[in-house]
Write a protein that holds these residues in place. Structure first.
Motif, mmCIF file in Angstrom:
data_model
loop_
_atom_site.group_PDB
_atom_site.id
_atom_site.type_symbol
_atom_site.label_atom_id
_atom_site.label_comp_id
_atom_site.label_asym_id
_atom_site.label_seq_id
_atom_site.Cartn_x
_atom_site.Cartn_y
_atom_site.Cartn_z
ATOM 1 N N LEU A 18 -4.905 6.214 5.071
ATOM 2 C CA LEU A 18 -3.832 5.470 5.731
ATOM 3 C C LEU A 18 -4.227 4.000 5.899
ATOM 4 N N ASN A 19 -5.467 3.737 6.307
ATOM 5 C CA ASN A 19 -5.921 2.352 6.468
ATOM 6 C C ASN A 19 -5.927 1.614 5.137
ATOM 7 N N ILE A 20 -6.358 2.273 4.065
ATOM 8 C CA ILE A 20 -6.336 1.654 2.741
ATOM 9 C C ILE A 20 -4.907 1.275 2.372
ATOM 10 N N PHE A 21 -3.984 2.196 2.585
ATOM 11 C CA PHE A 21 -2.567 1.959 2.290
ATOM 12 C C PHE A 21 -2.036 0.773 3.081
ATOM 13 N N LEU A 22 -2.322 0.739 4.383
ATOM 14 C CA LEU A 22 -1.822 -0.350 5.226
ATOM 15 C C LEU A 22 -2.414 -1.697 4.824
ATOM 16 N N VAL A 23 -3.707 -1.735 4.526
ATOM 17 C CA VAL A 23 -4.334 -2.984 4.098
ATOM 18 C C VAL A 23 -3.704 -3.457 2.791
ATOM 19 N N ALA A 24 -3.470 -2.545 1.861
ATOM 20 C CA ALA A 24 -2.844 -2.913 0.588
ATOM 21 C C ALA A 24 -1.450 -3.488 0.808
ATOM 22 N N ILE A 25 -0.674 -2.846 1.645
ATOM 23 C CA ILE A 25 0.700 -3.289 1.903
ATOM 24 C C ILE A 25 0.741 -4.654 2.588
ATOM 25 N N TYR A 26 -0.090 -4.838 3.598
ATOM 26 C CA TYR A 26 -0.014 -6.065 4.401
ATOM 27 C C TYR A 26 -0.837 -7.233 3.868
ATOM 28 N N THR A 27 -1.696 -7.004 2.863
ATOM 29 C CA THR A 27 -2.470 -8.118 2.296
ATOM 30 C C THR A 27 -2.138 -8.398 0.838
ATOM 31 N N GLY A 28 -1.608 -7.405 0.153
ATOM 32 C CA GLY A 28 -1.373 -7.557 -1.282
ATOM 33 C C GLY A 28 -2.651 -7.391 -2.085
ATOM 34 N N ALA A 29 -3.716 -6.945 -1.444
ATOM 35 C CA ALA A 29 -5.015 -6.806 -2.114
ATOM 36 C C ALA A 29 -5.005 -5.614 -3.062
#
Length: 90
Positions: A18-29
């Protein structure tokens, strides 16, 4: 589509995914970038080892990510348990 993906990840009760998903969504990384994020600020992430010059950038930390970075502002990795290809891929 994002809601369906979010709900599926949430249903697995896998906090790291879930944290990986959220970081990807909110940073574009990209996934490789997410694994390299070190927390050195409460305000932004800095990406410096990108494939192109344009990929080297500073990204503000979205308020929804504040709980993930809480207590990690010591230069350590944001997601220290993240290992190469843990969730598939090459």
């Amino acid at each position: 589509m994002l809601k369906i993906l979010f709900d599926a990840i949430h249903a697995k009760k896998d906090e790291e995914l879930l944290n990986i998903f959220l970081v990807a969504i909110y940073t574009g990384a990209r996934r490789e970038e997410i694994g390299q994020i070190k927390v050195t600020s409460d305000d932004f992430f800095t990406f410096t080892d990108a494939k192109t010059q344009a990929g080297n950038r500073t990204v503000p930390i979205h308020p929804k990510l504040k709980n993930i970075i809480k207590d990690k502002n010591n230069g350590g990795f944001l997601l220290p348990k993240l290992t190469e290809a843990k969730y598939g891929g090459e």
